[in-house]
Design a protein around this motif. Structure first.
Motif, PDB file in Angstrom:
ATOM      1  N   ARG A  38     -15.905  49.200 -24.907  1.00 27.29           N
ATOM      2  CA  ARG A  38     -17.214  49.745 -24.525  1.00 27.29           C
ATOM      3  C   ARG A  38     -17.989  50.276 -25.724  1.00 27.29           C
ATOM      4  NH1 ARG A  38     -16.980  54.950 -20.767  1.00 27.29           N
ATOM      5  NH2 ARG A  38     -16.109  53.454 -19.277  1.00 27.29           N
ATOM      6  N   GLY A  39     -19.261  49.853 -25.782  1.00 28.71           N
ATOM      7  CA  GLY A  39     -20.154  50.296 -26.837  1.00 28.71           C
ATOM      8  C   GLY A  39     -20.047  49.509 -28.121  1.00 28.71           C
ATOM      9  N   LEU A  40     -19.153  48.516 -28.182  1.00 28.61           N
ATOM     10  CA  LEU A  40     -18.943  47.739 -29.400  1.00 28.61           C
ATOM     11  C   LEU A  40     -19.051  46.250 -29.084  1.00 28.61           C
ATOM     12  CD1 LEU A  40     -15.972  49.832 -30.783  1.00 28.61           C
ATOM     13  CD2 LEU A  40     -18.317  49.846 -31.644  1.00 28.61           C
ATOM     14  N   ALA A  58      -9.557  52.741 -21.075  1.00 28.52           N
ATOM     15  CA  ALA A  58      -8.386  52.155 -20.421  1.00 28.52           C
ATOM     16  C   ALA A  58      -8.726  51.712 -19.003  1.00 28.52           C
ATOM     17  CB  ALA A  58      -7.232  53.161 -20.412  1.00 28.52           C
ATOM     18  N   ARG A  59      -9.547  52.493 -18.320  1.00 29.40           N
ATOM     19  CA  ARG A  59      -9.955  52.084 -16.977  1.00 29.40           C
ATOM     20  C   ARG A  59     -10.813  50.821 -17.032  1.00 29.40           C
ATOM     21  NH1 ARG A  59      -9.534  57.724 -15.933  1.00 29.40           N
ATOM     22  NH2 ARG A  59     -11.640  58.242 -16.608  1.00 29.40           N
ATOM     23  N   ASP A  60     -11.644  50.692 -18.066  1.00 29.83           N
ATOM     24  CA  ASP A  60     -12.389  49.440 -18.262  1.00 29.83           C
ATOM     25  C   ASP A  60     -11.428  48.258 -18.350  1.00 29.83           C
ATOM     26  OD1 ASP A  60     -14.685  51.003 -18.475  1.00 29.83           O
ATOM     27  OD2 ASP A  60     -14.832  50.802 -20.663  1.00 29.83           O
ATOM     28  N   LEU A  64     -10.837  45.012 -15.885  1.00 34.83           N
ATOM     29  CA  LEU A  64     -10.895  43.622 -16.346  1.00 34.83           C
ATOM     30  C   LEU A  64      -9.680  42.841 -15.859  1.00 34.83           C
ATOM     31  CD1 LEU A  64     -12.040  41.314 -18.098  1.00 34.83           C
ATOM     32  CD2 LEU A  64     -10.798  42.317 -20.038  1.00 34.83           C
ATOM     33  N   LEU A  65      -8.497  43.425 -15.979  1.00 33.47           N
ATOM     34  CA  LEU A  65      -7.295  42.745 -15.487  1.00 33.47           C
ATOM     35  C   LEU A  65      -7.400  42.476 -13.985  1.00 33.47           C
ATOM     36  CD1 LEU A  65      -4.420  44.606 -17.389  1.00 33.47           C
ATOM     37  CD2 LEU A  65      -5.746  42.604 -18.104  1.00 33.47           C
ATOM     38  N   ASP A  66      -7.965  43.421 -13.248  1.00 38.50           N
ATOM     39  CA  ASP A  66      -8.159  43.217 -11.811  1.00 38.50           C
ATOM     40  C   ASP A  66      -9.094  42.037 -11.552  1.00 38.50           C
ATOM     41  OD1 ASP A  66      -6.517  45.374 -11.247  1.00 38.50           O
ATOM     42  OD2 ASP A  66      -8.164  46.776 -10.928  1.00 38.50           O
ATOM     43  N   TYR A  83      -4.410  52.460 -30.046  1.00 37.83           N
ATOM     44  CA  TYR A  83      -4.584  53.716 -29.302  1.00 37.83           C
ATOM     45  C   TYR A  83      -4.976  53.424 -27.858  1.00 37.83           C
ATOM     46  CZ  TYR A  83      -5.172  55.463 -34.114  1.00 37.83           C
ATOM     47  OH  TYR A  83      -5.026  55.733 -35.454  1.00 37.83           O
ATOM     48  N   LEU A  84      -5.875  52.439 -27.677  1.00 37.90           N
ATOM     49  CA  LEU A  84      -6.291  52.078 -26.325  1.00 37.90           C
ATOM     50  C   LEU A  84      -5.134  51.442 -25.549  1.00 37.90           C
ATOM     51  CD1 LEU A  84      -8.312  51.789 -24.090  1.00 37.90           C
ATOM     52  CD2 LEU A  84      -9.302  49.812 -25.273  1.00 37.90           C
TER      53      LEU A  84
END
Length: 250
Positions: A38-40, A58-60, A64-66, A83-84
């Motif tokens: 996000r944001g990049l 991480a929720r993003d 996506l996996l869903d 880190y993510l």
């Protein structure tokens, strides 16, 4: 077990284009997914009142996996992408069948490092990133060998950094500053794990990578000679070979 997709998350302050040198080699054997965070890159920064946190990123990723209907993946990343990866492992461990941690570390920022990130974030918001961020970061991102002998790699990294939006860079910097220590998380991650580090990595040095690999119940370590913090760009063939040679899934 059917072969699993590999999801690789990019470093800061670049985007998923950093994985391009690995793509041809890996996709001959495995499905490769490389989202922008996000944001990049091409992913917008959501309008949100939430404080910057890798938990939101991480929720993003889990969303996506869903959308891709992927119950499990081999998950990895470089630097911030690592880190993510740890944030996603904390949020949804059942989705992670294996780990690929590249030039990253499990410890939290020191107070001094967090202050530096916040200063970078404030400058990125007010000035954007072009003209200063790449020059300030290149000496730490790339080894001396790469900077002296690989002008193509230097220019690629500079272009990737210069193309980012200041707001996205600021959000990511603050999110990294707020991340928790993940050492105990990795110690409890009983999945195959590959740790890759550049021999000359000044930001997440080999000693830190070795400690991380030893803390993982099924960790393996690869040290990439003459490379710095961005081994996928500095030594893509060796990183590709390391992933393919380690791959423990049929």
């Amino acid at each position: 077990m059917a072969d699993l997709p590999l999801v690789l998350l990019h470093a800061f302050p670049v985007d998923a284009r950093m994985w391009q040198p690995l793509r041809d080699g890996i996709t001959t054997r495995h499905r490769l997914i490389t989202p922008d965070q996000r944001g990049l890159g091409r992913t917008a920064l959501p309008e949100s009142a939430h404080e910057p946190s890798l938990d939101h990123a991480a929720r993003d990723l889990i969303a996506l996996l869903d959308r891709l209907e992927l119950d499990q993946v081999v998950l990895g990343g470089c630097s911030m992408g690592g880190y993510l990866t740890m944030a996603a492992l904390r949020a949804a461990p059942e989705r992670v069948a294996g780990l690929v941690l590249i030039d990253t570390k499990s410890t939290a920022d020191t107070p001094e490092a967090a202050r530096t990130r916040h200063e970078l974030a404030r400058r990125a918001e007010t000035e954007g990133v072009s003209g200063w961020l790449a020059e300030s970061m290149l000496p730490n991102l790339l080894s001396a060998e790469t900077r002296e002998t690989r002008p193509d790699v230097v220019e690629t990294v500079r272009d990737l950094i210069d193309s980012q939006q200041g707001a996205g860079v600021a959000w990511a910097a603050r999110a990294m500053a707020a991340r928790p220590d993940s050492t105990s998380l990795l110690a409890g991650a009983d999945v195959p794990a590959l740790v890759v580090v550049g021999e000359e990595d000044a930001l997440t040095p080999p000693d830190a990578a070795r400690a991380m690999a030893e803390s993982l119940p099924r960790g393996e370590l690869v040290v990439v000679p003459q490379a710095g913090h961005l081994t996928p760009l500095e030594a893509p063939a060796m990183v590709t070979e390391s992933i393919l040679g380690w791959w423990p899934f049929a």
